[in-house]
Design an enzyme around this catalytic site. Structure first.
Site, PDB file in Angstrom:
ATOM      1  N   ASN A 148     -12.695  27.196  33.102  1.00  0.00           N
ATOM      2  CA  ASN A 148     -13.866  26.345  33.392  1.00  0.00           C
ATOM      3  C   ASN A 148     -13.387  24.911  33.703  1.00  0.00           C
ATOM      4  OD1 ASN A 148     -12.943  25.779  30.792  1.00  0.00           O
ATOM      5  ND2 ASN A 148     -14.908  24.924  30.260  1.00  0.00           N
ATOM      6  N   GLU A 151     -10.567  24.642  29.079  1.00  0.00           N
ATOM      7  CA  GLU A 151     -10.368  25.279  27.773  1.00  0.00           C
ATOM      8  C   GLU A 151     -10.807  26.744  27.739  1.00  0.00           C
ATOM      9  OE1 GLU A 151     -12.491  22.976  28.507  1.00  0.00           O
ATOM     10  OE2 GLU A 151     -14.468  23.350  27.642  1.00  0.00           O
ATOM     11  N   CYS A 200     -13.167  21.907  32.242  1.00  0.00           N
ATOM     12  CA  CYS A 200     -12.260  21.098  31.400  1.00  0.00           C
ATOM     13  C   CYS A 200     -11.097  21.928  30.886  1.00  0.00           C
ATOM     14  CB  CYS A 200     -13.051  20.456  30.281  1.00  0.00           C
ATOM     15  SG  CYS A 200     -14.423  19.465  30.909  1.00  0.00           S
TER      16      CYS A 200
HETATM   17  N1  UDP Z   1     -19.316  20.282  31.470  1.00  0.00           N
HETATM   18  C1  UDP Z   1     -20.012  20.099  32.663  1.00  0.00           C
HETATM   19  N2  UDP Z   1     -20.354  18.831  33.053  1.00  0.00           N
HETATM   20  C2  UDP Z   1     -20.020  17.729  32.325  1.00  0.00           C
HETATM   21  C3  UDP Z   1     -19.308  17.905  31.129  1.00  0.00           C
HETATM   22  C4  UDP Z   1     -18.974  19.196  30.722  1.00  0.00           C
HETATM   23  O1  UDP Z   1     -20.306  21.060  33.350  1.00  0.00           O
HETATM   24  O2  UDP Z   1     -20.370  16.606  32.722  1.00  0.00           O
HETATM   25  C5  UDP Z   1     -18.969  21.660  31.007  1.00  0.00           C
HETATM   26  C6  UDP Z   1     -17.561  22.047  31.368  1.00  0.00           C
HETATM   27  O3  UDP Z   1     -17.487  23.436  31.597  1.00  0.00           O
HETATM   28  C7  UDP Z   1     -16.787  21.694  30.129  1.00  0.00           C
HETATM   29  C8  UDP Z   1     -17.764  22.120  29.061  1.00  0.00           C
HETATM   30  O4  UDP Z   1     -19.035  21.735  29.604  1.00  0.00           O
HETATM   31  O5  UDP Z   1     -15.555  22.345  30.079  1.00  0.00           O
HETATM   32  C9  UDP Z   1     -17.588  21.532  27.714  1.00  0.00           C
HETATM   33  O6  UDP Z   1     -17.456  20.120  27.792  1.00  0.00           O
HETATM   34  P1  UDP Z   1     -17.790  19.191  26.543  1.00  0.00           P
HETATM   35  O7  UDP Z   1     -17.322  19.879  25.311  1.00  0.00           O
HETATM   36  O8  UDP Z   1     -17.272  17.819  26.815  1.00  0.00           O
HETATM   37  O9  UDP Z   1     -19.389  19.180  26.588  1.00  0.00           O
HETATM   38  P2  UDP Z   1     -20.501  18.724  25.519  1.00  0.00           P
HETATM   39  O10 UDP Z   1     -21.086  19.990  24.985  1.00  0.00           O
HETATM   40  O11 UDP Z   1     -19.882  17.826  24.506  1.00  0.00           O
HETATM   41  O12 UDP Z   1     -21.511  17.983  26.351  1.00  0.00           O
END
Ligand code: UDP
Length: 565
Positions: free
Chosen positions: A262, A266, A264
């Site tokens: 995906n 992971e 980021c």
């Molecule tokens: N993601 C996305 N857009 C964003 C940030 C994150 O689509 O602006 C997706 C992406 O697949 C990333 C995942 O959400 O790998 C998890 O990111 P993060 O843990 O930072 O998200 P949070 O749940 O904290 O918003």
């Protein structure tokens, strides 16, 4: 009344709270909606809703942002991660582009491998012309993402992977050299064991046209590797995605191979799979032993993991996916990605330097405990509710499992936003700075000092006015006359040796089913050899991927292009 930091309030108000919704009501909405799935299994949904509410409202566990934003809406899309295949045909490329737009609109991020596309200059049968190559199509995807993002609940984010043996690999590695392009993409080179071996042996390496699987030309492997290192040194991209390591850990090889994670990086997924993530805030799981030193409460951790696994399973049941292909692929494997956040602050609370063997071991122990308990819970749910449909063909029966509700249970996400809501440090990253200055909505600048760091200094009787001022000014205690141990415990990302970043990444990966999001920070004066060393160390220690960032490299780039290392 829930106590939230001003940062959390701001974030929630900007994108998460509905009209007239308080944070309490948001957590109620999410808890009620997700608990609704329990009723389908003859369970007490109201009781589950209360347990979930307490978990969310106390900031102990939060699901990924789309779940917080969309829960309760009609056709709510709750997952953050998607991977789509791109076929080597114009129709295939634009079908996936349409699918991408729909996923972004729903709040998800998308990863793709562009490796199946024929290289630039290859023959196009239909027109007799020449193909424009994978990177040209990435620009189209980028523009579409840019346009769709205006109307979406969250920025669309993309990952592009290109296999290291693709003939366009040089164009791909340098695709973001200009800073005004591909801003909606993260890039990773899909690295094979054969390539790493060729680099180590200083051997030649074949570039292969994926259209007909024939070698196009041979180049010294070092030439590719050195350019990759140079670009990563210049601006942190591309990252590396270790295809063979990732595929060795594929729980359902019968369903296909991983080509991309995906955005980021992971979460490696099969084509059309999606995954819902959730993270446990470790700083909420502490217990004080008879008023003495605090320690991690194993009992609380176990209870939280069990509830979180149930919660994430419910999300899969009630999620409304943007494409039928995604519904089918996701329901076959039912992957969930439970992870941790607040690790750096946990270390400070336990008086441990991030850069220490003890802390590395603790990271491993925590993830071993989380994965073991999450698997046990998944097996229990598998017994009650049925195993994931692809279970029989998966690796689990061979390992002695009779049931498993999910093909994977753990992932460590960046937690960029949910860590702010929970009020803890993000994922497994060290603190970036001990004080952050941000511009609030009316334009004022506000400096907030990390409360865990401040408390640590206060407890040691070291919090003087001068120390406070220096932290606010420099965001670090490195230049202060403080005991060495204190400085090590409060060391920030760029003050930590890259080797320790890699050690923590590898420790977290050791017991994590999916991948781990982490940036290996390097000081500004790091060399290309330092970057290369990080890449080899990550590979040798079994990491699924690695990303570096050299301090201030992106700022520097704007001013002086073409700087070398
Ligand atoms: N993601 C996305 N857009 C964003 C940030 C994150 O689509 O602006 C997706 C992406 O697949 C990333 C995942 O959400 O790998 C998890 O990111 P993060 O843990 O930072 O998200 P949070 O749940 O904290 O918003």
């Amino acid at each position: 009344m829930i106590l939230l930091s001003p940062e959390a309030e701001t974030v929630l108000r900007a994108r998460y709270l509905r009209e007239d919704e308080t944070p309490e009501l948001l957590f109620r909405r999410v808890a009620d909606y997700i608990a609704g799935a329990e009723a389908g299994y003859g369970q007490n949904a109201a009781q589950a809703a209360q347990a979930y509410y307490e978990l969310l409202a106390s900031g102990t566990f939060l699901p990924n942002s789309p779940a917080l934003i969309n829960a309760g809406k009609p056709k709510a899309q709750l997952a953050a991660c998607f991977v789509l295949p791109i076929e080597d045909s114009l129709a295939g490329i634009f079908d996936t582009l349409k699918h991408t737009a729909l996923i972004h609109q729903s709040g998800g991020g998308t990863g793709f491998s562009f490796s199946r596309l024929r290289p630039e200059g290859a023959r196009v049968g239909a027109t007799g012309g020449a193909a424009s190559g994978p990177v040209s199509f990435m620009h189209i995807y980028d523009l579409a993402t840019q346009v769709v993002k205006q109307g979406a609940a969250r920025r669309g984010a993309n990952m592009a992977v290109l296999r290291v043996d693709h003939p366009d690999i040089f164009t791909f590695i340098t695709a973001k050299r200009r800073h005004d392009v591909l801003n909606n993409f993260n890039l990773s080179v899909g690295i094979t064991d054969a390539f790493m071996e060729a680099v180590k042996q200083q051997a030649d390496f074949e570039l292969i046209n994926p259209q007909n699987h024939t070698p196009v030309r041979t180049v010294p492997a070092r030439e590719i590797f050195d350019l990759l290192v140079q670009m990563a040194w210049e601006n942190g991209e591309p990252g590396l995605f270790f295809l063979d390591i990732v595929n060795k850990a594929n729980p359902t090889p019968a369903l296909g191979l991983f080509e991309s994670p995906n955005p980021c990086s992971e979460q490696p997924l099969l084509p059309y799979e999606s995954c819902v993530l959730g993270s446990i805030n470790l700083t909420r799981l502490l217990t004080a032993n008879k008023g003495q030193r605090v320690s991690l409460d194993k009992h609380k951790l176990t209870r939280t993991v069990r509830l979180a696994v149930r919660f994430l399973n419910n999300v899969i049941d009630i999620n409304s996916y943007p494409l039928p292909e995604v519904t089918e692929a996701t329901r076959k494997t039912r992957k969930i990605g439970l992870g941790i956040m607040g690790l750096a602050e946990l270390f400070i609370l336990l008086d441990l330097p991030y850069a220490s063997q003890e802390a590395v071991q603790l990271t491993k122990d925590i993830m071993q405990a989380v994965t073991t308990e999450a698997r046990a819970m998944s097996a229990e749910l598998g017994r009650e509710r049925g195993s994931f449909p692809a279970f029989a063909d998966s690796i689990y029966p061979r390992q002695g499992y009779e049931h498993m509700r999910n093909a994977t249970v753990t992932t460590i996400a960046p937690t960029g936003t949910i860590s702010i809501i929970a009020g803890c440090s993000s994922g497994i990253e060290p603190l970036f700075a001990l004080a952050l200055t941000r511009r609030v909505l009316d334009g004022r600048l506000i400096t907030s000092v990390n409360p865990v760091a401040v408390n640590y200094l206060r407890q040691q009787g070291l919090l003087t006015q001068a120390v406070n001022e220096q932290i606010a000014l420099a965001g670090s205690v490195a230049g202060l006359a403080l005991p060495d141990r204190v400085k090590r415990v409060l060391a920030t990302a760029h003050e930590i040796e890259p080797a320790w970043h890699v050690a923590q990444l590898a420790a977290a990966q050791a017991y994590t089913d999916n991948g781990v999001s982490k940036t290996v920070n390097l000081p500004k004066d790091a060399t290309c050899e330092d970057v290369a060393r990080v890449f080899f160390a990550a590979y040798d220690q079994g990491c699924k991927g690695v990303t570096v960032y050299r301090d201030a490299s992106r700022d520097e780039q704007v001013l002086s292009h073409g700087v070398g290392c």
